[in-house]
Motif scaffolding. Sequence first.
Motif, PDB file in Angstrom:
ATOM      1  N   ARG A   1       0.854  -1.186   0.000  1.00  0.00           N
ATOM      2  CA  ARG A   1       0.000   0.000   0.000  1.00  0.00           C
ATOM      3  C   ARG A   1       0.892   1.238   0.000  1.00  0.00           C
ATOM      4  O   ARG A   1       1.692   1.436   0.920  1.00  0.00           O
ATOM      5  CB  ARG A   1      -0.910   0.030   1.227  1.00  0.00           C
ATOM      6  N   VAL A   2       0.767   2.045  -1.035  1.00  0.00           N
ATOM      7  CA  VAL A   2       1.537   3.284  -1.120  1.00  0.00           C
ATOM      8  C   VAL A   2       0.914   4.307  -0.177  1.00  0.00           C
ATOM      9  O   VAL A   2      -0.269   4.632  -0.284  1.00  0.00           O
ATOM     10  CB  VAL A   2       1.570   3.823  -2.555  1.00  0.00           C
ATOM     11  N   ARG A   3       1.726   4.801   0.755  1.00  0.00           N
ATOM     12  CA  ARG A   3       1.241   5.763   1.753  1.00  0.00           C
ATOM     13  C   ARG A   3       1.723   7.176   1.494  1.00  0.00           C
ATOM     14  O   ARG A   3       1.240   8.122   2.118  1.00  0.00           O
ATOM     15  CB  ARG A   3       1.683   5.347   3.156  1.00  0.00           C
ATOM     16  N   GLY A   4       2.699   7.337   0.592  1.00  0.00           N
ATOM     17  CA  GLY A   4       3.181   8.682   0.363  1.00  0.00           C
ATOM     18  C   GLY A   4       4.512   8.719  -0.353  1.00  0.00           C
ATOM     19  O   GLY A   4       4.857   7.793  -1.099  1.00  0.00           O
ATOM     20  N   ILE A   5       5.278   9.765  -0.080  1.00  0.00           N
ATOM     21  CA  ILE A   5       6.515  10.043  -0.809  1.00  0.00           C
ATOM     22  C   ILE A   5       7.614  10.457   0.167  1.00  0.00           C
ATOM     23  O   ILE A   5       7.348  10.911   1.288  1.00  0.00           O
ATOM     24  CB  ILE A   5       6.305  11.143  -1.870  1.00  0.00           C
ATOM     25  N   LEU A   6       8.852  10.302  -0.282  1.00  0.00           N
ATOM     26  CA  LEU A   6      10.036  10.585   0.545  1.00  0.00           C
ATOM     27  C   LEU A   6      11.133  11.135  -0.347  1.00  0.00           C
ATOM     28  O   LEU A   6      11.263  10.734  -1.509  1.00  0.00           O
ATOM     29  CB  LEU A   6      10.496   9.304   1.235  1.00  0.00           C
ATOM     30  N   THR A   7      11.932  12.058   0.202  1.00  0.00           N
ATOM     31  CA  THR A   7      13.110  12.536  -0.522  1.00  0.00           C
ATOM     32  C   THR A   7      14.222  12.884   0.452  1.00  0.00           C
ATOM     33  O   THR A   7      14.001  13.031   1.656  1.00  0.00           O
ATOM     34  CB  THR A   7      12.767  13.774  -1.381  1.00  0.00           C
ATOM     35  N   HIS A   8      15.430  12.995  -0.096  1.00  0.00           N
ATOM     36  CA  HIS A   8      16.585  13.457   0.679  1.00  0.00           C
ATOM     37  C   HIS A   8      17.365  14.439  -0.177  1.00  0.00           C
ATOM     38  O   HIS A   8      17.905  14.073  -1.227  1.00  0.00           O
ATOM     39  CB  HIS A   8      17.495  12.304   1.076  1.00  0.00           C
ATOM     40  N   ALA A   9      17.427  15.696   0.271  1.00  0.00           N
ATOM     41  CA  ALA A   9      18.113  16.753  -0.484  1.00  0.00           C
ATOM     42  C   ALA A   9      19.538  16.910   0.029  1.00  0.00           C
ATOM     43  O   ALA A   9      19.938  17.974   0.527  1.00  0.00           O
ATOM     44  CB  ALA A   9      17.341  18.058  -0.379  1.00  0.00           C
ATOM     45  N   GLY A  10      20.328  15.862  -0.111  1.00  0.00           N
ATOM     46  CA  GLY A  10      21.698  15.879   0.368  1.00  0.00           C
ATOM     47  C   GLY A  10      22.598  16.864  -0.345  1.00  0.00           C
ATOM     48  O   GLY A  10      23.687  17.186   0.147  1.00  0.00           O
TER      49      GLY A  10
END
Length: 386
Positions: free
Chosen positions: A186-195
Amino acid sequence: MTTTTHLAHPEELLALDPQAQLPLDLESELLDTPALLVDLHVLERNIASMADFATRRGLALRPHAKSHKSTFIADLQLAAGATGLCLATVGEAEVMWRHGVRDLLLAYPVFGEAKLRRLAPLVDAGALTVVADSIDVAKGYSRTATSVGRELPVLIEIDSGMHRAGVLPEHAGALAAEVDRLPGLRVRGILTHAGQAHQAVDQQGIEQVARDEVRAMQRAREGLEAHGLQVDVVSAGSTVTTPYLSADDGITEVRPGTYVFNDLRTLGRYACTPDQLALSMLATVVSRAPGRATLNAGSKSITTARTDQHGHGHLVNRPGSGFRQVSEEHAVLGLAAEDEDLRLGERVRILPIHSCVWMDLQREVYGTRNGQIVQRIRVDAMRRSL
């Protein structure tokens, strides 16, 4: 007659004598060097400050535990209001799950049956959220979830400019819809990392990276919603970019890690002040010559990390002296004239360039208050890179 010498088991080779009674002065012969010290007052203040910031900005706080790898410090973060933990590896997730943490986010795509088998108990316990940036990665999660009969939450990783992992925001919706159709997911959302914020040259540049991070997540969210998916989680924010984020941006949680200790990199990125530096390496001068001192802490203790501003580190209270070179067991300092009083056998403290890596090299670190060691802190997930 033959005399047998019994060497200590490697697990017992610690800087602080196991029989030492605390509190203990830093100059005690029961403390060997190099030894990693944690100022507990600063650590606790950093944890409380970030928890307060997240609350004021309307953000859930999910600290990245790769920065400390310690169940003791994780407990402090959770007690201060963190909703769960973020981890970098399956090994780290296993350690925190066995400790009893039941809300874990593994923030990197996991590929390969060996790792997926190890994740199965965490999935079965309902303790894990995973990240995907391809359908092939998601198919492995699907097999794991269906094998234990559990629904597994997934976040789609977004590339907001670092170009290490993730899909471009405009592709997120289509991938999310495909992943959400797989059995057990189940897709619950999104994630990112602005390293990439570490490459910014000034504070304005860091803020620009944070705004780019926000815009990327807003576009990705629109893509998921256009495919009929509900977006419960919008996860972003490192120690460097979190100060520029809020719930008003549509961000729901932040994942800073280094903030617990901070280091010379976060100091140079305007993410902390000098009084928020909690870590230092205690080392001993083992060789002296005019203009030079050699310490017994090399790359196996302080790494080879460096910055243009600080080189391989900074010597506390001796700003004029700097590192000339770092080998495996030694670091060579070029001494300023005012530091020629540094004596053979004297103990000095080094501030870290990258505290996360320092922690991964230690079995045990030492909590201090008022210049004395008052607590042993196990680094439970040390070297858990698998």
